[in-house]
Design an enzyme around this catalytic site. Sequence first.
Site, PDB file in Angstrom:
ATOM      1  N   CYS A   1       0.821  -1.218   0.000  1.00  0.00           N
ATOM      2  CA  CYS A   1       0.000   0.000   0.000  1.00  0.00           C
ATOM      3  C   CYS A   1       0.856   1.269   0.000  1.00  0.00           C
ATOM      4  O   CYS A   1       0.604   2.195  -0.763  1.00  0.00           O
ATOM      5  CB  CYS A   1      -0.929   0.011   1.205  1.00  0.00           C
ATOM      6  SG  CYS A   1      -2.051  -1.390   1.254  1.00  0.00           S
ATOM      7  N   HIS A   2       1.861   1.314   0.869  1.00  0.00           N
ATOM      8  CA  HIS A   2       2.650   2.539   1.003  1.00  0.00           C
ATOM      9  C   HIS A   2       4.157   2.305   0.974  1.00  0.00           C
ATOM     10  O   HIS A   2       4.932   3.225   1.166  1.00  0.00           O
ATOM     11  CB  HIS A   2       2.260   3.265   2.289  1.00  0.00           C
ATOM     12  CG  HIS A   2       0.803   3.597   2.325  1.00  0.00           C
ATOM     13  ND1 HIS A   2      -0.102   2.856   3.029  1.00  0.00           N
ATOM     14  CD2 HIS A   2       0.099   4.555   1.692  1.00  0.00           C
ATOM     15  CE1 HIS A   2      -1.316   3.356   2.853  1.00  0.00           C
ATOM     16  NE2 HIS A   2      -1.223   4.383   2.042  1.00  0.00           N
ATOM     17  N   GLY A   3       4.575   1.048   0.782  1.00  0.00           N
ATOM     18  CA  GLY A   3       5.983   0.769   0.556  1.00  0.00           C
ATOM     19  C   GLY A   3       6.838   0.521   1.775  1.00  0.00           C
ATOM     20  O   GLY A   3       8.060   0.582   1.680  1.00  0.00           O
TER      21      GLY A   3
END
Length: 176
Positions: free
Chosen positions: A140-142
């Site tokens: 989702c956000h790394g």
Amino acid sequence: MTSKDAAVKPAEPNRRDILYVATGVAAAGAVAGVAWPLIAQMNPDASTLALASTEVDLSAIPEGQIVTVKWRGKPVFIRHRTPAEIKAAEDVPLSELPDPEPDAKRVQKPQWLVIVGVCTHLGCIPTGKEGEYNGWFCPCHGSVYDLSGRIRSGPAPTNLEVPPYAFIAENKIKIG
């Protein structure tokens, strides 16, 4: 005998006093009768209590594999680490970690890593055996976690949580 010298006599109870007491007792009983179900409904239901702890047989997990179990509605990752994975997790300098925590503090037995599988950034579920450190990667956000569930890069502020667990047998743990 003057009025100052006369002892003050307590008033005799009359019917009205008895009615006041009886009304008060009935009102208190009614309030308790209404409050009891409201308070009782706040207790967790049976399905929630059943998930308060879970037992996992570790003998079915081959070395190098990750198994996901459910505990309190959250995924818990159980990783049977290989000797190479254990060494890689132990050899990480704490100065490289955004949330420094030694591997030995995160495990009870080096070959078994037990962590809550919820990203500490926004609550996504990371995928295993991915990312630069062969740990977990949150698509989702790394956020990238290593073989010990420690944050290595990305926006997550802390390491993956280690739930309370105990070995109840050589190859069996109880989470919660």
